[in-house]
Design an enzyme around this catalytic site. Structure first.
Site, PDB file in Angstrom:
ATOM      1  N   ARG A  90     -16.091  -9.704 -41.481  1.00 25.34           N
ATOM      2  CA  ARG A  90     -17.145  -8.954 -41.734  1.00 25.34           C
ATOM      3  C   ARG A  90     -18.068  -9.157 -41.404  1.00 25.34           C
ATOM      4  O   ARG A  90     -18.614  -8.346 -40.805  1.00 25.34           O
ATOM      5  CB  ARG A  90     -16.984  -8.949 -43.670  1.00 25.34           C
ATOM      6  CG  ARG A  90     -16.134  -8.147 -44.488  1.00 25.34           C
ATOM      7  CD  ARG A  90     -16.052  -8.229 -46.010  1.00 25.34           C
ATOM      8  NE  ARG A  90     -14.873  -7.696 -46.156  1.00 25.34           N
ATOM      9  CZ  ARG A  90     -14.284  -8.622 -47.303  1.00 25.34           C
ATOM     10  NH1 ARG A  90     -13.860  -9.270 -46.707  1.00 25.34           N
ATOM     11  NH2 ARG A  90     -13.008  -8.472 -47.306  1.00 25.34           N
ATOM     12  N   ASP A 150     -13.876  -6.372 -54.816  1.00 31.58           N
ATOM     13  CA  ASP A 150     -13.525  -7.855 -54.271  1.00 31.58           C
ATOM     14  C   ASP A 150     -12.822  -8.022 -56.506  1.00 31.58           C
ATOM     15  O   ASP A 150     -12.317  -8.927 -56.729  1.00 31.58           O
ATOM     16  CB  ASP A 150     -14.457  -9.315 -54.528  1.00 31.58           C
ATOM     17  CG  ASP A 150     -15.124  -8.705 -52.727  1.00 31.58           C
ATOM     18  OD1 ASP A 150     -14.602  -9.151 -52.083  1.00 31.58           O
ATOM     19  OD2 ASP A 150     -15.694  -7.643 -53.036  1.00 31.58           O
ATOM     20  N   HIS A 177     -19.993 -10.521 -50.062  1.00 27.57           N
ATOM     21  CA  HIS A 177     -18.386  -9.859 -49.666  1.00 27.57           C
ATOM     22  C   HIS A 177     -18.171  -9.952 -48.937  1.00 27.57           C
ATOM     23  O   HIS A 177     -18.261 -10.316 -48.002  1.00 27.57           O
ATOM     24  CB  HIS A 177     -18.678  -8.176 -49.795  1.00 27.57           C
ATOM     25  CG  HIS A 177     -17.416  -7.194 -49.807  1.00 27.57           C
ATOM     26  ND1 HIS A 177     -16.033  -7.715 -50.470  1.00 27.57           N
ATOM     27  CD2 HIS A 177     -17.842  -6.714 -48.502  1.00 27.57           C
ATOM     28  CE1 HIS A 177     -15.530  -7.027 -49.827  1.00 27.57           C
ATOM     29  NE2 HIS A 177     -16.497  -6.280 -48.395  1.00 27.57           N
TER      30      HIS A 177
HETATM   31  P1  NAD Z   1     -14.066   4.076 -39.661  1.00 25.56           P
HETATM   32  O1  NAD Z   1     -13.726   3.817 -38.284  1.00 25.56           O
HETATM   33  O2  NAD Z   1     -12.713   5.155 -39.889  1.00 25.56           O
HETATM   34  O3  NAD Z   1     -14.809   5.206 -39.673  1.00 25.56           O
HETATM   35  C1  NAD Z   1     -16.283   4.862 -39.291  1.00 25.56           C
HETATM   36  C2  NAD Z   1     -17.047   5.612 -39.345  1.00 25.56           C
HETATM   37  O4  NAD Z   1     -18.197   5.984 -38.778  1.00 25.56           O
HETATM   38  C3  NAD Z   1     -16.566   6.687 -38.344  1.00 25.56           C
HETATM   39  O5  NAD Z   1     -15.651   7.949 -38.128  1.00 25.56           O
HETATM   40  C4  NAD Z   1     -17.533   7.225 -36.666  1.00 25.56           C
HETATM   41  O6  NAD Z   1     -17.760   8.352 -36.478  1.00 25.56           O
HETATM   42  C5  NAD Z   1     -18.816   7.312 -37.814  1.00 25.56           C
HETATM   43  N1  NAD Z   1     -19.523   6.542 -37.446  1.00 25.56           N
HETATM   44  C6  NAD Z   1     -20.283   5.686 -36.048  1.00 25.56           C
HETATM   45  N2  NAD Z   1     -21.180   5.138 -36.015  1.00 25.56           N
HETATM   46  C7  NAD Z   1     -21.707   6.384 -36.636  1.00 25.56           C
HETATM   47  C8  NAD Z   1     -22.850   6.840 -36.401  1.00 25.56           C
HETATM   48  N3  NAD Z   1     -23.808   5.696 -35.696  1.00 25.56           N
HETATM   49  N4  NAD Z   1     -23.899   7.702 -37.337  1.00 25.56           N
HETATM   50  C9  NAD Z   1     -23.239   8.024 -37.402  1.00 25.56           C
HETATM   51  N5  NAD Z   1     -20.846   8.624 -38.000  1.00 25.56           N
HETATM   52  C10 NAD Z   1     -21.131   7.078 -37.169  1.00 25.56           C
HETATM   53  O7  NAD Z   1     -13.804   3.076 -39.909  1.00 25.56           O
HETATM   54  P2  NAD Z   1     -13.890   3.187 -41.951  1.00 25.56           P
HETATM   55  O8  NAD Z   1     -12.241   2.627 -42.771  1.00 25.56           O
HETATM   56  O9  NAD Z   1     -14.018   4.501 -42.370  1.00 25.56           O
HETATM   57  O10 NAD Z   1     -14.562   1.630 -42.744  1.00 25.56           O
HETATM   58  C11 NAD Z   1     -16.206   2.010 -42.267  1.00 25.56           C
HETATM   59  C12 NAD Z   1     -17.122   1.015 -42.807  1.00 25.56           C
HETATM   60  O11 NAD Z   1     -16.179   0.681 -44.385  1.00 25.56           O
HETATM   61  C13 NAD Z   1     -16.462  -0.334 -42.272  1.00 25.56           C
HETATM   62  O12 NAD Z   1     -17.895  -1.007 -41.942  1.00 25.56           O
HETATM   63  C14 NAD Z   1     -15.920  -1.329 -42.675  1.00 25.56           C
HETATM   64  O13 NAD Z   1     -16.059  -2.195 -42.699  1.00 25.56           O
HETATM   65  C15 NAD Z   1     -16.224  -0.841 -43.949  1.00 25.56           C
HETATM   66  N6  NAD Z   1     -15.553  -1.197 -44.924  1.00 25.56           N
HETATM   67  C16 NAD Z   1     -16.297  -1.670 -46.927  1.00 25.56           C
HETATM   68  C17 NAD Z   1     -15.666  -2.336 -47.624  1.00 25.56           C
HETATM   69  C18 NAD Z   1     -16.525  -2.906 -48.589  1.00 25.56           C
HETATM   70  O14 NAD Z   1     -16.239  -3.555 -49.523  1.00 25.56           O
HETATM   71  N7  NAD Z   1     -18.171  -2.603 -48.556  1.00 25.56           N
HETATM   72  C19 NAD Z   1     -14.234  -2.726 -47.467  1.00 25.56           C
HETATM   73  C20 NAD Z   1     -14.287  -1.272 -46.402  1.00 25.56           C
HETATM   74  C21 NAD Z   1     -14.294  -0.805 -45.919  1.00 25.56           C
END
Ligand code: NAD
Length: 322
Positions: A90, A150, A177
């Site tokens: 991450r 988690d 995390h």
């Molecule tokens: P994804 O690629 O499916 O979606 C990301 C989205 O962000 C895309 O639609 C993209 O167009 C958009 N985006 C990118 N730059 C942007 C900007 N400047 N302004 C607006 N929109 C923008 O990815 P995902 O699977 O949805 O994951 C998103 C995030 O969530 C990742 O960083 C991932 O690691 C995180 N995540 C966190 C947890 C947690 O427990 N905290 C769990 C799962 C995923």
């Protein structure tokens, strides 16, 4: 801000953002959901897909918008940015997601938003600290989903091994995390009984199970996302359920105790850092933090985890004046 509006804005309509929107609709929790994404077509398409199920379920207004849509939301959820590739940690997302988060927080603030900012984008602890710093909001109104996911993974793992419902397992994963998270084993209970005592009671389970379980649980929780990303590219159902639970606790002032990632001052002599630790979550966000008497090993693990996060927050701080 009208507390009765029940409006949530989600920035990032990718797998995580769209699944959170769907989760909130199915929970019947909100009246209005705004999806914002740099890819407007994606936000429009996700809204349409959710809307088309409305006649068969709960009616909610779901639509794509620009940042003006944040102005009167109670909660804005940040899910935009890069996600892990198979095998990537991450924290390796940091460089890519700092600039995205900086620009998004700026746009959210420009809308006049004055509610609760909930960060999900990884690395979540470091980006929570960044969002807090940039927003100027108090600590109770900017926090990350932290180790709520988690902790759910821990509970589901232990439920299988202890052969009871996951609802009857309590205990928390704390710290980062990420790869330095760990279950605070002294907080783990099964039906209110400390886990060691519970396992000792169970003559049908292997007597050495307790010794093995703590280490296995830690590894399981740390590795869970990697295994899913390897298999299907990203994780989104369980995180959506975790975020849905946080949002529900805020909008209904439920006061659930959840290990969200919050900015802490003067922890172990560190002026400012962010990490997950159980906190009461209500309509004003973080109501208060709990305090546990951790054992020496847990204190050491927490300290190492917090030091790791703090070092990375330091790297981001160096770029803040760029
Ligand atoms: P994804 O690629 O499916 O979606 C990301 C989205 O962000 C895309 O639609 C993209 O167009 C958009 N985006 C990118 N730059 C942007 C900007 N400047 N302004 C607006 N929109 C923008 O990815 P995902 O699977 O949805 O994951 C998103 C995030 O969530 C990742 O960083 C991932 O690691 C995180 N995540 C966190 C947890 C947690 O427990 N905290 C769990 C799962 C995923």
């Amino acid at each position: 801000m009208n507390p009765k509006k029940n409006k949530v804005a989600i920035v990032g309509a990718g797998s995580v953002g769209a699944t959170i929107a769907y989760n909130l609709v199915v929970r019947g929790l909100v009246n209005e959901i705004v999806l914002i994404d740099v890819n407007r077509d994606k936000a429009e398409a996700e809204s349409q897909d959710i809307l088309q199920g409305m006649p068969l379920g709960k009616s909610v207004s779901v639509y794509a918008s620009d940042y003006d849509g944040c102005a009167d939301a109670e909660i804005v959820i940040l899910t935009a940015g890069a996600k892990q590739k198979p095998g990537e940690t991450r924290v390796e997302l940091l460089d890519r997601n700092v600039s995205i988060t900086r620009s998004i927080v700026g746009s959210i603030l420009a809308s006049g938003f004055a509610g609760i900012l909930l960060v999900v984008t990884n690395p979540v602890d470091i980006l929570t600290h960044l969002a807090w710093k940039l927003s100027g909001f108090p600590e109770n109104r900017v926090f990350g989903s932290g180790t709520v996911l988690d902790t759910a993974r821990l509970r589901s793992f232990l439920a299988t091994r202890c052969e009871v419902s996951p609802q009857n397992i309590h205990g928390y994963v704390i710290g980062e995390h990420g790869n330095t998270s760990f279950p605070a084993w002294s907080t783990v209970t099964v039906g209110g009984v400390p886990i060691k005592q519970y396992l000792a009671m169970r003559n049908d389970l292997a007597p050495e199970l307790h010794e093995r379980l703590r280490e296995e649980a830690k590894i399981y929780v740390r590795e869970a996302a990697y295994a899913i990303i390897k298999g299907k590219g990203s994780t989104f159902y369980a995180i959506a359920q975790a975020v849905g639970t946080i949002v529900e606790s805020i909008l209904r002032d439920e006061r659930r105790i959840l290990p969200v990632s919050t900015v802490r001052r003067n922890f172990n002599g560190i002026p400012e850092t962010a990490f997950s630790y159980p906190a009461v979550i209500g309509s004003n966000g973080v109501v208060h933090q709990l305090e546990y008497r951790l054992n020496d090993e847990e204190e050491r693990e927490l300290s190492e985890s917090v030091d790791f996060i703090t070092a990375n927050i330091g790297k981001v701080a160096l770029t803040l004046n760029d």
